[in-house]
Design a protein around this motif. Structure first.
Motif, PDB file in Angstrom:
ATOM      1  N   GLY A   1       0.805  -1.223   0.000  1.00  0.00           N
ATOM      2  CA  GLY A   1       0.000   0.000   0.000  1.00  0.00           C
ATOM      3  C   GLY A   1       0.831   1.262   0.000  1.00  0.00           C
ATOM      4  O   GLY A   1       0.293   2.364  -0.035  1.00  0.00           O
ATOM      5  N   GLY A   2       2.156   1.106   0.049  1.00  0.00           N
ATOM      6  CA  GLY A   2       3.036   2.268   0.064  1.00  0.00           C
ATOM      7  C   GLY A   2       3.072   2.959  -1.284  1.00  0.00           C
ATOM      8  O   GLY A   2       2.551   2.466  -2.279  1.00  0.00           O
ATOM      9  N   HIS A   3       3.675   4.117  -1.307  1.00  0.00           N
ATOM     10  CA  HIS A   3       3.771   4.858  -2.554  1.00  0.00           C
ATOM     11  C   HIS A   3       5.110   5.582  -2.639  1.00  0.00           C
ATOM     12  O   HIS A   3       5.773   5.819  -1.639  1.00  0.00           O
ATOM     13  N   ALA A   4       5.457   5.923  -3.866  1.00  0.00           N
ATOM     14  CA  ALA A   4       6.708   6.640  -4.123  1.00  0.00           C
ATOM     15  C   ALA A   4       6.497   7.529  -5.335  1.00  0.00           C
ATOM     16  O   ALA A   4       5.581   7.316  -6.128  1.00  0.00           O
ATOM     17  N   GLY A   5       7.326   8.532  -5.464  1.00  0.00           N
ATOM     18  CA  GLY A   5       7.260   9.394  -6.630  1.00  0.00           C
ATOM     19  C   GLY A   5       6.250  10.511  -6.528  1.00  0.00           C
ATOM     20  O   GLY A   5       5.921  11.147  -7.525  1.00  0.00           O
ATOM     21  N   GLU A   6       5.773  10.784  -5.314  1.00  0.00           N
ATOM     22  CA  GLU A   6       4.724  11.790  -5.170  1.00  0.00           C
ATOM     23  C   GLU A   6       5.169  13.193  -5.572  1.00  0.00           C
ATOM     24  O   GLU A   6       4.362  13.983  -6.053  1.00  0.00           O
ATOM     25  N   ILE A   7       6.435  13.501  -5.414  1.00  0.00           N
ATOM     26  CA  ILE A   7       6.909  14.833  -5.802  1.00  0.00           C
ATOM     27  C   ILE A   7       6.768  15.033  -7.307  1.00  0.00           C
ATOM     28  O   ILE A   7       6.445  16.124  -7.774  1.00  0.00           O
TER      29      ILE A   7
ATOM     30  N   MET B   1       0.950  14.321   0.495  1.00  0.00           N
ATOM     31  CA  MET B   1       1.541  15.467   1.194  1.00  0.00           C
ATOM     32  C   MET B   1       2.040  15.069   2.577  1.00  0.00           C
ATOM     33  O   MET B   1       3.083  15.549   3.032  1.00  0.00           O
ATOM     34  N   GLU B   2       1.287  14.191   3.248  1.00  0.00           N
ATOM     35  CA  GLU B   2       1.721  13.719   4.566  1.00  0.00           C
ATOM     36  C   GLU B   2       3.050  12.983   4.461  1.00  0.00           C
ATOM     37  O   GLU B   2       3.927  13.140   5.316  1.00  0.00           O
ATOM     38  N   ASN B   3       3.219  12.193   3.409  1.00  0.00           N
ATOM     39  CA  ASN B   3       4.465  11.468   3.202  1.00  0.00           C
ATOM     40  C   ASN B   3       5.619  12.440   2.942  1.00  0.00           C
ATOM     41  O   ASN B   3       6.709  12.294   3.506  1.00  0.00           O
TER      42      ASN B   3
END
Length: 90
Positions: free
Chosen positions: A7-13, A60-62
Motif C-alpha cells: 500500500g506504500g507509494h513513491a514518486g509523489e513529488i 503530502m503527509e508522506n
C-alpha cells in the motif's frame, strides 16, 4: 533508501513538480503497481476535486514526514561538524 510496505507509494513529488526522477524503484517480490501520471493526477484534481484531495493528502503527509526526517538528519550532521570544528580548534 527505503523499503515500501504493501500500500506504500513513491514518486509523489513528480506528481506536483516536473523534472527527472531522483530514485529507481526495484521490487524484491512479485508486485502490482498502480501508475498515475502527472497529467492524469492534475486532471483528477481539476475534474474531481474531492477524489483529488483524497489522493493528495496522504502524498503530502508522506512528503512532510520526509522533510521532518531530513531536518533531523541535517541537525545531527551539523552537530557532528560543529563538534569536529571545536576539536580541531583546540
Amino acid at each position: 533508501l527505503t523499503t515500501l510496505e504493501p500500500g506504500g507509494h513513491a514518486g509523489e513529488i513528480a506528481l506536483i513538480r516536473p523534472g527527472p526522477r531522483t530514485a529507481t524503484i526495484t521490487a524484491r517480490a512479485p508486485t502490482t503497481v498502480l501508475v498515475l501520471s502527472r497529467a492524469r493526477f492534475q486532471e483528477i484534481l481539476r475534474r474531481q476535486p474531492t477524489l483529488g484531495t483524497r489522493l493528495a493528502v496522504p502524498l503530502m503527509e508522506n512528503v512532510a514526514a520526509r522533510i521532518v526526517d531530513l531536518q533531523a538528519r541535517l541537525k545531527e550532521v551539523s552537530s557532528i561538524i560543529a563538534a569536529q570544528a571545536r576539536e580541531e580548534s583546540l
